[in-house]
Design a protein around this motif. Structure first.
Motif, PDB file in Angstrom:
ATOM      1  N   UNK A   1       0.810  -1.204   0.000  1.00 13.31           N
ATOM      2  CA  UNK A   1       0.000   0.000   0.000  1.00 13.31           C
ATOM      3  C   UNK A   1       0.851   1.265   0.000  1.00 13.31           C
ATOM      4  N   UNK A   2       2.057   1.183   0.553  1.00 14.79           N
ATOM      5  CA  UNK A   2       2.918   2.366   0.584  1.00 14.79           C
ATOM      6  C   UNK A   2       3.293   2.809  -0.827  1.00 14.79           C
TER       7      UNK A   2
ATOM      8  N   UNK B   1      -2.596  -0.507   6.145  1.00 17.74           N
ATOM      9  CA  UNK B   1      -3.482  -1.548   5.634  1.00 17.74           C
ATOM     10  C   UNK B   1      -4.630  -1.746   6.615  1.00 17.74           C
ATOM     11  N   UNK B   2      -5.875  -1.719   6.122  1.00 17.87           N
ATOM     12  CA  UNK B   2      -7.027  -1.818   7.006  1.00 17.87           C
ATOM     13  C   UNK B   2      -8.199  -2.423   6.258  1.00 17.87           C
ATOM     14  N   UNK B   3      -8.917  -3.343   6.891  1.00 19.85           N
ATOM     15  CA  UNK B   3     -10.107  -3.910   6.301  1.00 19.85           C
ATOM     16  C   UNK B   3     -11.212  -2.860   6.254  1.00 19.85           C
TER      17      UNK B   3
ATOM     18  N   UNK C   1     -15.148   1.063   8.646  1.00 17.25           N
ATOM     19  CA  UNK C   1     -16.534   1.452   8.871  1.00 17.25           C
ATOM     20  C   UNK C   1     -16.874   1.476  10.363  1.00 17.25           C
ATOM     21  N   UNK C   2     -16.246   0.604  11.147  1.00 21.23           N
ATOM     22  CA  UNK C   2     -16.490   0.598  12.590  1.00 21.23           C
ATOM     23  C   UNK C   2     -16.131   1.940  13.208  1.00 21.23           C
TER      24      UNK C   2
END
Length: 324
Positions: free
Chosen positions: A2-3, A12-14, A19-20
């Motif tokens: 991602x960088x 990096x994040x789901x 959304x949480x």
């Protein structure tokens, strides 16, 4: 990687985790069985931004809130819960109200709510019609926005008003819809793009294989669901008979992993041949989804490949497969 795609500061994040933090949900559970309350607390309740349990019982494990006044109807219990949450600044942007035999998938609910404005009036669930009044069935759970809660608090800001708002038990969902309709607020269509339902007041086995006798839940549905397919793949709620099933389904939903044999990378040849000088570009795009190739130096190019294929033989095999 991602960088390289989004810059050095990206993480990096789901999407569900993102959304949480962006779509805040308060879960409100009405408890009849302590065992079910404990199961919720240890399963899907953890995925709510906030959670409240209301009921007449007390328990050392589940934090069940008991009102120190006489409750004369289920509507009053619901109405008192509005005021309790409001007075304690406990409301998030969205509130979902369910019975203790309901399983909620908060991730799917957040995905549904993400495009909506919580300051506006939204009232979601499984809508049926009784006595000419559309209402969201309590057995399937229902959701209101912060904008709706504010209007309800203005109408019912004390216990006396809550008592006069509805006198029968097991009709709180109908009374809620009736009061909202007086303010011009009606149930929204929560079906997916294939007309499949997302809020379900029945257990999965009944939904998938059919109930013995179809009731008004289906025959008087405000937004009829597709006959051949009952349940959306983005389902938000369904009924659970006992606490053991709550834990079993939680395991199946969040922990069990199935090896997907269809994702067999490298088993098919490219549709057209690729020139030798473009092989590395195609490989980068397919392997890492990197399309801005002009910004990648030879040193960065080497680091990318070496991070995934430290052995030269691995890289050579990858290039040959891309070329073929």
């Amino acid at each position: 990687m991602d960088s390289y795609l989004y810059g050095p500061d990206s993480e990096e994040e789901l999407e569900a985790n993102w959304l949480t933090s962006k779509v805040h949900i308060t879960c409100v559970v009405f408890v009849k069985k302590i065992k079910l309350a404990r199961s919720i607390q240890n399963t899907w309740g953890k995925r709510c931004n906030k959670i409240y349990f209301f009921g007449q019982e007390k328990d050392s494990e589940a934090p069940i809130i008991n009102f120190q006044i006489k409750i004369v109807s289920s509507w009053q219990l619901l109405c008192e819960s509005f005021n309790y949450i409001w007075r304690n600044n406990g409301a998030s942007e969205w509130l979902i109200f369910v019975k203790d035999d309901t399983l909620v998938i908060p991730e799917n609910l957040r995905y549904m709510l993400a495009p909506l404005n919580h300051f506006q009036d939204h009232y979601l669930g499984h809508a049926t019609i009784m006595w000419g009044q559309p209402y969201n069935v309590a057995d399937a759970g229902y959701v209101i926005s912060m904008g709706v809660l504010r209007k309800l608090i203005k109408m019912f800001d004390n216990s006396e008003k809550c008592v006069t708002g509805g006198k029968y038990w097991k009709q709180e969902d109908y009374y809620l819809a009736k009061h909202l309709a007086s303010m011009g607020i009606y149930p929204s269509d929560t079906r997916d793009q294939y007309l499949r339902g997302t809020f379900h007041g029945y257990p999965l086995h009944s939904l998938l294989w059919g109930v013995v006798k179809a009731g008004v839940y289906w025959t008087r549905a405000l937004y009829p669901i597709k006959d051949t397919e009952c349940c959306s793949f983005s389902t938000v709620t369904f009924n659970i008979g006992d606490s053991e099933k709550m834990h079993i389904l939680n395991y199946l939903l969040y922990h069990l992993q199935v090896l997907n044999t269809e994702a067999a990378f490298g088993s098919r040849k490219a549709a057209t041949s690729v020139p030798d000088e473009d092989v590395w570009k195609i490989a980068l795009k397919e392997e890492f989804n990197i399309t801005h190739l002009n910004n990648i130096s030879s040193e960065v190019y080497y680091e990318i490949w070496h991070a995934k294929y430290p052995e030269p033989e691995q890289l050579i095999n990858k290039i040959y497969r891309a070329k073929d």
